[in-house]
Design a protein around this motif. Structure first.
Motif, PDB file in Angstrom:
ATOM      1  N   PRO A 151       0.934  -1.394  -0.214  1.00 27.93           N
ATOM      2  CA  PRO A 151      -0.192  -0.095  -0.147  1.00 27.93           C
ATOM      3  C   PRO A 151       1.013   0.831   0.196  1.00 27.93           C
ATOM      4  O   PRO A 151       1.921   1.483   0.760  1.00 27.93           O
ATOM      5  CB  PRO A 151      -0.636   0.052   1.380  1.00 27.93           C
ATOM      6  CG  PRO A 151       0.026  -1.363   1.605  1.00 27.93           C
ATOM      7  CD  PRO A 151       0.754  -2.246   1.065  1.00 27.93           C
ATOM      8  N   PRO A 152       0.745   2.630  -0.635  1.00 24.32           N
ATOM      9  CA  PRO A 152       1.072   3.487  -0.363  1.00 24.32           C
ATOM     10  C   PRO A 152       1.451   3.996   0.918  1.00 24.32           C
ATOM     11  O   PRO A 152       0.624   4.471   1.421  1.00 24.32           O
ATOM     12  CB  PRO A 152       0.120   4.810  -0.981  1.00 24.32           C
ATOM     13  CG  PRO A 152      -1.057   3.495  -0.852  1.00 24.32           C
ATOM     14  CD  PRO A 152      -0.863   2.575  -1.063  1.00 24.32           C
ATOM     15  N   PHE A 153       2.684   3.794   0.693  1.00 18.37           N
ATOM     16  CA  PHE A 153       3.159   4.345   2.413  1.00 18.37           C
ATOM     17  C   PHE A 153       2.953   5.389   3.573  1.00 18.37           C
ATOM     18  O   PHE A 153       3.061   5.473   4.268  1.00 18.37           O
ATOM     19  CB  PHE A 153       4.745   3.855   3.157  1.00 18.37           C
ATOM     20  CG  PHE A 153       5.253   3.639   4.358  1.00 18.37           C
ATOM     21  CD1 PHE A 153       4.603   2.832   4.836  1.00 18.37           C
ATOM     22  CD2 PHE A 153       6.242   4.526   5.068  1.00 18.37           C
ATOM     23  CE1 PHE A 153       4.622   2.913   6.216  1.00 18.37           C
ATOM     24  CE2 PHE A 153       6.680   4.346   5.874  1.00 18.37           C
ATOM     25  CZ  PHE A 153       6.008   2.872   6.764  1.00 18.37           C
ATOM     26  N   GLU A 154       3.099   6.521   2.203  1.00 18.82           N
ATOM     27  CA  GLU A 154       2.624   7.789   3.174  1.00 18.82           C
ATOM     28  C   GLU A 154       1.055   7.718   3.875  1.00 18.82           C
ATOM     29  O   GLU A 154       1.384   8.561   4.299  1.00 18.82           O
ATOM     30  CB  GLU A 154       2.931   8.598   1.947  1.00 18.82           C
ATOM     31  CG  GLU A 154       3.946   9.541   1.189  1.00 18.82           C
ATOM     32  CD  GLU A 154       5.502   9.846   2.775  1.00 18.82           C
ATOM     33  OE1 GLU A 154       4.895  10.308   2.831  1.00 18.82           O
ATOM     34  OE2 GLU A 154       6.159   8.726   2.899  1.00 18.82           O
ATOM     35  N   GLN A 155      -0.131   6.785   3.129  1.00 18.85           N
ATOM     36  CA  GLN A 155      -1.118   6.840   3.682  1.00 18.85           C
ATOM     37  C   GLN A 155      -1.164   6.093   4.906  1.00 18.85           C
ATOM     38  O   GLN A 155      -1.353   6.287   5.914  1.00 18.85           O
ATOM     39  CB  GLN A 155      -1.849   6.925   2.296  1.00 18.85           C
ATOM     40  CG  GLN A 155      -2.009   7.616   1.283  1.00 18.85           C
ATOM     41  CD  GLN A 155      -3.073   8.669   1.908  1.00 18.85           C
ATOM     42  OE1 GLN A 155      -3.746   8.908   2.671  1.00 18.85           O
ATOM     43  NE2 GLN A 155      -2.942   9.869   1.914  1.00 18.85           N
ATOM     44  N   VAL A 156      -0.317   5.151   4.736  1.00 23.38           N
ATOM     45  CA  VAL A 156      -0.502   3.742   5.367  1.00 23.38           C
ATOM     46  C   VAL A 156      -0.305   4.195   6.817  1.00 23.38           C
ATOM     47  O   VAL A 156      -0.203   4.040   8.105  1.00 23.38           O
ATOM     48  CB  VAL A 156       0.006   2.593   5.689  1.00 23.38           C
ATOM     49  CG1 VAL A 156       0.114   1.916   6.138  1.00 23.38           C
ATOM     50  CG2 VAL A 156      -0.560   1.800   4.026  1.00 23.38           C
ATOM     51  N   LYS A 157       1.390   5.320   6.343  1.00 25.96           N
ATOM     52  CA  LYS A 157       1.945   5.908   8.159  1.00 25.96           C
ATOM     53  C   LYS A 157       1.140   6.509   8.934  1.00 25.96           C
ATOM     54  O   LYS A 157       1.318   6.980  10.108  1.00 25.96           O
ATOM     55  CB  LYS A 157       3.418   5.889   7.643  1.00 25.96           C
ATOM     56  CG  LYS A 157       3.615   7.510   7.293  1.00 25.96           C
ATOM     57  CD  LYS A 157       4.386   7.804   7.227  1.00 25.96           C
ATOM     58  CE  LYS A 157       5.063   9.654   6.610  1.00 25.96           C
ATOM     59  NZ  LYS A 157       6.149   9.885   6.301  1.00 25.96           N
ATOM     60  N   ARG A 158       0.215   7.080   8.250  1.00 28.22           N
ATOM     61  CA  ARG A 158      -0.574   8.283   9.477  1.00 28.22           C
ATOM     62  C   ARG A 158      -1.544   6.927  10.319  1.00 28.22           C
ATOM     63  O   ARG A 158      -2.206   7.523  11.404  1.00 28.22           O
ATOM     64  CB  ARG A 158      -1.877   8.783   8.057  1.00 28.22           C
ATOM     65  CG  ARG A 158      -1.462   9.173   7.281  1.00 28.22           C
ATOM     66  CD  ARG A 158      -2.214  10.651   6.138  1.00 28.22           C
ATOM     67  NE  ARG A 158      -2.790  10.546   6.901  1.00 28.22           N
ATOM     68  CZ  ARG A 158      -3.814  11.322   5.869  1.00 28.22           C
ATOM     69  NH1 ARG A 158      -4.562  10.681   4.989  1.00 28.22           N
ATOM     70  NH2 ARG A 158      -5.191  11.777   6.528  1.00 28.22           N
ATOM     71  N   LEU A 159      -1.696   5.674  10.158  1.00 24.75           N
ATOM     72  CA  LEU A 159      -2.170   5.090  10.636  1.00 24.75           C
ATOM     73  C   LEU A 159      -1.571   4.562  11.620  1.00 24.75           C
ATOM     74  O   LEU A 159      -1.834   4.044  12.516  1.00 24.75           O
ATOM     75  CB  LEU A 159      -2.899   3.883  10.377  1.00 24.75           C
ATOM     76  CG  LEU A 159      -4.037   3.859   8.619  1.00 24.75           C
ATOM     77  CD1 LEU A 159      -4.176   2.474   8.409  1.00 24.75           C
ATOM     78  CD2 LEU A 159      -5.631   4.736   9.741  1.00 24.75           C
ATOM     79  N   LEU A 160      -0.298   4.270  12.078  1.00 27.37           N
ATOM     80  CA  LEU A 160       0.463   4.529  12.913  1.00 27.37           C
ATOM     81  C   LEU A 160       0.348   4.620  14.422  1.00 27.37           C
ATOM     82  O   LEU A 160       0.812   3.896  15.144  1.00 27.37           O
ATOM     83  CB  LEU A 160       2.321   3.875  12.395  1.00 27.37           C
ATOM     84  CG  LEU A 160       2.758   3.698  10.720  1.00 27.37           C
ATOM     85  CD1 LEU A 160       3.643   3.504  10.119  1.00 27.37           C
ATOM     86  CD2 LEU A 160       2.063   1.831  10.990  1.00 27.37           C
ATOM     87  N   PRO A 161       0.626   5.445  14.452  1.00 24.76           N
ATOM     88  CA  PRO A 161       0.129   6.126  15.638  1.00 24.76           C
ATOM     89  C   PRO A 161      -1.018   5.406  16.579  1.00 24.76           C
ATOM     90  O   PRO A 161      -1.459   4.898  17.772  1.00 24.76           O
ATOM     91  CB  PRO A 161       0.165   7.928  16.165  1.00 24.76           C
ATOM     92  CG  PRO A 161       0.895   8.291  14.180  1.00 24.76           C
ATOM     93  CD  PRO A 161       0.911   7.193  13.543  1.00 24.76           C
ATOM     94  N   VAL A 162      -2.047   6.117  15.504  1.00 23.37           N
ATOM     95  CA  VAL A 162      -3.386   5.306  15.998  1.00 23.37           C
ATOM     96  C   VAL A 162      -2.912   3.797  16.537  1.00 23.37           C
ATOM     97  O   VAL A 162      -3.616   2.660  17.727  1.00 23.37           O
ATOM     98  CB  VAL A 162      -4.577   5.387  14.645  1.00 23.37           C
ATOM     99  CG1 VAL A 162      -5.751   4.987  15.464  1.00 23.37           C
ATOM    100  CG2 VAL A 162      -4.448   7.167  14.528  1.00 23.37           C
ATOM    101  N   LEU A 163      -2.795   2.883  15.403  1.00 20.63           N
ATOM    102  CA  LEU A 163      -2.065   1.188  15.801  1.00 20.63           C
ATOM    103  C   LEU A 163      -1.758   1.205  16.825  1.00 20.63           C
ATOM    104  O   LEU A 163      -1.490   0.273  18.310  1.00 20.63           O
ATOM    105  CB  LEU A 163      -1.735   0.545  14.289  1.00 20.63           C
ATOM    106  CG  LEU A 163      -2.637   1.111  13.569  1.00 20.63           C
ATOM    107  CD1 LEU A 163      -1.985   0.329  12.001  1.00 20.63           C
ATOM    108  CD2 LEU A 163      -3.396  -0.007  13.591  1.00 20.63           C
ATOM    109  N   SER A 164      -0.378   2.099  17.280  1.00 21.60           N
ATOM    110  CA  SER A 164       0.203   2.161  18.327  1.00 21.60           C
ATOM    111  C   SER A 164      -0.379   2.098  19.904  1.00 21.60           C
ATOM    112  O   SER A 164      -0.501   0.964  20.985  1.00 21.60           O
ATOM    113  CB  SER A 164       1.659   2.628  18.504  1.00 21.60           C
ATOM    114  OG  SER A 164       2.624   2.673  19.635  1.00 21.60           O
TER     115      SER A 164
END
Length: 522
Positions: A233-246
């Motif tokens: 997946p386009p990482f610039e988009q997916v990395k926005r999810l990382l703080p929430v997932l953490s």
């Protein structure tokens, strides 16, 4: 792994030893194995078949009563100008598609209900009609790729993304569910969902007031947005999810934790820059803590994530060690589920593919005792990973660390026994480890004694048998070890050089001075 990373790590490895790229990049082979079993733990598509699962505004109005209308009557009602007939037709279609067994998805698609449902999605004056249409499309999108494609090609995705902002929480939740099914269909469908700004739509939905069922569906959608490769997946988009997932790793809910862990496992199953983004989100200590949960549906994806992280740089591996990962891996090597033991051994093997300080941390955590138990009586897939852990240690460990494997942890016998394995790759791993041991013994003047130990443990017989093996690499490696180290053996010399016991420990070369305290030499 980037070329630069590979070259820098290779510098710390001995010559004539296992290829670093081979040892670290086995991740992809193991990933395929895990994906086969993982489907039982996490569904990529989900049908909504039970009214009671939703706090539906229609619950009082319908108790999943049998559909009374034929498909032709349903379609006629849905095409009616009369709003009550429209709703009745739509609800009847949804009930038919919500059958637990054999829902007539293709039949309904063939009768053209998909574009009608999408038209109803846009009817903002009738939220109940929108809800029924969304539910029906969710179940159509839960089917085959062809069935999901029908929903995508009729341009449903932007309408579902728009519904994420609905004032009706039930309608927003159903939109999340539908988008999860679409994104779960594969990389192409996932990217369509992402490009319609789904992440902008779902991030505001997560807060302390989000109902649990809604949160579960959102996190499941997030995991499907991170899943699949070719392309990733386009990482610039997916990395926005990382703080929430953490942050979601602090949840108390099993489903939320499992899907958040799966999402992070997909992100970390990639290059080091993506692993670093997960490390930077402070997820690692939380993932490590989850390894002690008594819940396999959480342990498996948390372990997968940690295992992926230690395939990265030494610094990324150090974060896992600093978070207390090694003692927890030691416990997981004793788990009653063989796939968890295998994953734990695989993770350890990637740590022992690191530097000598990291190998020392593995030794100090007592993990080689557990690896010996796995080698002796574990499931074969776990034994294979344990063998990699040993061979990686013989590749990059100090002489003292390598001697500890043989003398303190008694690894040699169960390690040699894997020469009987049916899998040629595993045999080659053990042969490489043995070659490393002999190379070290030669430097320390203990070759004859190691030869005798290997022979007494049945290793010479096994190597001789392997000279008849159908795999060319296997028989060549077996021949090379025998030719180099055993061909000039003399029985009398072997007797004189037999290992002697010194302070309860075997000494490889009795004619040399005793080993100093705190460190053994061949």
């Amino acid at each position: 792994m980037s070329k630069a990373d590979s070259n820098s790590r290779q510098g710390s490895y001995k010559s004539n030893t296992i290829n670093t790229q081979d040892s670290r990049m086995r991740r992809h082979e193991v990933t395929i194995e895990l994906r086969k079993s993982k489907k039982e733990d996490q569904m990529f598509k989900r049908r909504n078949i039970n009214d009671e699962d939703l706090t539906s505004p229609l619950k009082e109005l319908n108790g999943q009563s049998p559909v009374q209308l034929s498909v032709d009557e349903i379609v006629a009602a849905m095409n009616s100008e009369d709003q009550e007939r429209q709703f009745l037709g739509m609800q009847s279609a949804r009930k038919m598609l919500s059958r637990e067994r054999n829902p007539p998805i293709d039949l309904m698609i063939g009768h053209g209900i998909v574009p009608i449902c999408i038209r109803f999605l846009q009817n903002t004056t009738n939220s109940m009609l929108q809800f029924e249409a969304a539910w029906a499309l969710t179940n159509i999108a839960s089917g085959t790729s062809d069935q999901t494609r029908c929903v995508i090609e009729q341009n449903a995705v932007p309408h579902f993304v728009a519904l994420l902002q609905s004032k009706s929480i039930n309608l927003a939740e159903q939109a999340v569910w539908a988008l999860g099914n679409i994104a779960g269909d594969g990389a192409a469908a996932r990217d369509i969902v992402i490009h319609h700004n789904v992440i902008d739509g779902i991030l505001p939905l997560i807060n302390n007031e989000t109902p649990l069922s809604f949160l579960r569906n959102i996190v499941w959608l997030m995991s499907n947005l991170c899943r699949n490769k070719n392309p990733s997946p386009p990482f610039e988009q997916v990395k926005r999810l990382l703080p929430v997932l953490s942050h979601l790793l602090l949840s108390q809910d099993i489903q939320v934790l499992a899907d958040a862990c799966w999402a992070l496992s997909y992100v970390t199953d990639d290059d080091n820059s993506k692993i670093q983004a997960v490390v930077d989100s402070d997820a690692v200590p939380r993932l490590v803590k989850l390894l002690q949960m008594d819940e396999p549906s959480i342990i498996v994806p948390a372990l997968r994530s940690v295992g992926n992280i230690v395939t990265g740089t030494d610094q990324q591996t150090d974060v896992v060690i600093a978070a207390g990962g090694l003692p927890r891996l030691g416990l997981l090597l004793q788990h009653n589920k063989s796939n968890i033991v295998k994953e734990a051994a695989w993770t350890v093997s990637n740590i022992t593919a690191g530097n000598q300080k990291q190998i020392q941390a593995v030794i100090q955590a007592g993990i080689f005792q557990q690896l010996r138990n796995v080698l002796e009586k574990g499931d074969f897939k776990a034994q294979k990973e344990a063998a990699w852990a040993v061979t990686n240690t013989t590749t990059s460990g100090t002489p003292e660390q390598i001697v500890d494997l043989i003398e303190k942890y008694k690894i040699l016998k169960p390690f040699i026994d894997l020469l009987d394995a049916k899998d040629p790759r595993t045999i080659k791993v053990v042969q490489t480890g043995l070659s490393n041991l002999f190379a070290l013994a030669e430097k320390l003047g203990g070759t004859e004694n190691l030869c005798l130990m290997v022979e007494e443990m049945g290793g010479l017989d096994k190597l001789e048998t392997l000279q008849q093996h159908e795999n060319e690499e296997v028989y060549k490696k077996a021949y090379a070890i025998i030719d180099t180290y055993f061909s000039n053996a003399d029985d009398e010399a072997e007797q004189e050089l037999a290992p002697q016991e010194v302070n309860g420990a075997l000494e490889f070369n009795a004619t040399q001075p005793k080993a100093p305290e705190g460190g053994y030499t061949f």
